[in-house]
Design a protein around this motif. Structure first.
Motif, PDB file in Angstrom:
ATOM      1  N   GLY A  59       0.788  -1.203   0.040  1.00 56.57           N
ATOM      2  CA  GLY A  59       0.038  -0.223   0.047  1.00 56.57           C
ATOM      3  C   GLY A  59       0.880   1.437   0.192  1.00 56.57           C
ATOM      4  N   CYS A  60       1.963   1.139  -0.543  1.00 53.05           N
ATOM      5  CA  CYS A  60       2.910   2.506  -0.677  1.00 53.05           C
ATOM      6  C   CYS A  60       2.067   3.633  -1.601  1.00 53.05           C
ATOM      7  CB  CYS A  60       4.365   2.317  -1.297  1.00 53.05           C
ATOM      8  SG  CYS A  60       5.370   1.320  -0.240  1.00 53.05           S
ATOM      9  N   TRP A  61       2.377   4.775  -1.504  1.00 49.47           N
ATOM     10  CA  TRP A  61       2.527   5.917  -2.262  1.00 49.47           C
ATOM     11  C   TRP A  61       3.648   6.079  -3.109  1.00 49.47           C
ATOM     12  CZ3 TRP A  61      -0.443  10.748   0.483  1.00 49.47           C
ATOM     13  CH2 TRP A  61      -1.660  10.323   0.498  1.00 49.47           C
ATOM     14  N   ALA A  75      -3.554   2.316  -2.629  1.00 49.22           N
ATOM     15  CA  ALA A  75      -3.678   2.943  -1.528  1.00 49.22           C
ATOM     16  C   ALA A  75      -3.933   4.518  -1.806  1.00 49.22           C
ATOM     17  CB  ALA A  75      -2.615   3.106  -0.527  1.00 49.22           C
ATOM     18  N   GLU A  86      -5.561   7.957  -4.031  1.00 47.26           N
ATOM     19  CA  GLU A  86      -6.986   8.447  -4.440  1.00 47.26           C
ATOM     20  C   GLU A  86      -6.782   9.012  -5.861  1.00 47.26           C
ATOM     21  OE1 GLU A  86     -10.047  11.455  -3.105  1.00 47.26           O
ATOM     22  OE2 GLU A  86      -9.111  10.667  -1.592  1.00 47.26           O
ATOM     23  N   GLU A  90       1.403   9.913  -6.260  1.00 43.40           N
ATOM     24  CA  GLU A  90       0.196   9.608  -5.561  1.00 43.40           C
ATOM     25  C   GLU A  90      -0.152  10.678  -4.274  1.00 43.40           C
ATOM     26  OE1 GLU A  90      -1.139   5.206  -5.658  1.00 43.40           O
ATOM     27  OE2 GLU A  90       1.086   5.447  -5.025  1.00 43.40           O
ATOM     28  N   PRO A 139      -5.244  10.248   4.869  1.00 45.02           N
ATOM     29  CA  PRO A 139      -5.209   9.185   5.839  1.00 45.02           C
ATOM     30  C   PRO A 139      -4.327   9.055   6.964  1.00 45.02           C
ATOM     31  CG  PRO A 139      -5.166   8.533   3.337  1.00 45.02           C
ATOM     32  CD  PRO A 139      -4.644   9.659   3.691  1.00 45.02           C
ATOM     33  N   PRO A 146      -0.141   6.208   4.377  1.00 48.56           N
ATOM     34  CA  PRO A 146       0.595   5.423   3.671  1.00 48.56           C
ATOM     35  C   PRO A 146       2.153   5.350   3.517  1.00 48.56           C
ATOM     36  CG  PRO A 146      -1.054   6.194   2.382  1.00 48.56           C
ATOM     37  CD  PRO A 146      -0.867   7.132   3.280  1.00 48.56           C
TER      38      PRO A 146
END
Length: 206
Positions: free
Chosen positions: A55-57, A69, A71, A82, A89, A93
């Protein structure tokens, strides 16, 4: 124009941190902090885009869209960085080396533009690099632009609220000297993060 005495120590700190990060990314050696040169190889593309956790950006091709992860992507060109709508969040992330270096280069380039440039650039205008060499070159250009912005400031400008109108922070409400201090902190802490990611990649991914 003479450099204001209040700016001199901040400029020296910026120059040191910039050179140390550039050396850490490119090699062939980096100053260990006590004057000893430590060998370091240039960053590779695989290292630049390495995702050490789920789930890395990161920085991704627009054609591929954001990862699970992310948007949406920001920026222009083939690659985007990203992000998500505010509030972000919590906890955020994990961000890759590519994300952190691109973020750093973007904030330097945009703040330079909003200090002594067109005062018009936004994150949508920034072109993220999809490869290590391109990202290192982008950082060098952005750091050079920010340094030129610093050298354009006299004592009056250092005290002026809104001398920098960078739209993604509180710059427009701060004296420029405070903005200069903050940018140094961004360079120092992201530079340290990037150095640690290089160490982790060497140990865990190779």
């Amino acid at each position: 124009m003479a450099i204001p005495s209040r700016l001199l120590p901040l400029l020296a700190e910026f120059d040191f941190a910039r050179q140390r990060l550039t050396d850490r990314l490119s090699g062939p050696v980096v100053n260990s902090g006590n004057g000893t040169d430590v060998p370091v190889g240039p960053m590779t593309d695989a290292e630049y885009l390495w995702e050490p956790a789920p789930g890395c950006w990161s920085v991704r091709r627009w054609a591929d869209g954001p990862g699970p992860a992310g948007e949406f992507l920001t920026g222009a060109g083939e690659w985007g960085r990203e992000t998500a709508s505010y509030p972000h969040p919590v906890p955020p992330p994990f961000t890759t080396l590519a994300w952190r270096l691109t973020h750093l280069s973007e904030l330097l380039e945009l703040r330079a533009d909003h200090t002594n440039g067109t005062r018009s650039l936004t994150r949508d205008d920034y072109r993220a690099a999809g490869d290590a060499a391109g990202a290192i070159a982008a950082f060098d250009r952005a750091a050079g632009a920010w340094r030129a912005a610093l050298l354009s400031a006299d004592d009056e400008a250092l005290d002026r609220v809104g001398h920098c109108t960078y739209p993604h922070g509180g710059d427009a409400e701060e004296p420029f000297l405070e903005v200069v201090w903050w940018v140094n902190q961004e360079l120092l802490h992201h530079g340290a993060e990037i150095a640690l990611l290089r160490d982790l990649y060497r140990i865990l991914a190779v």
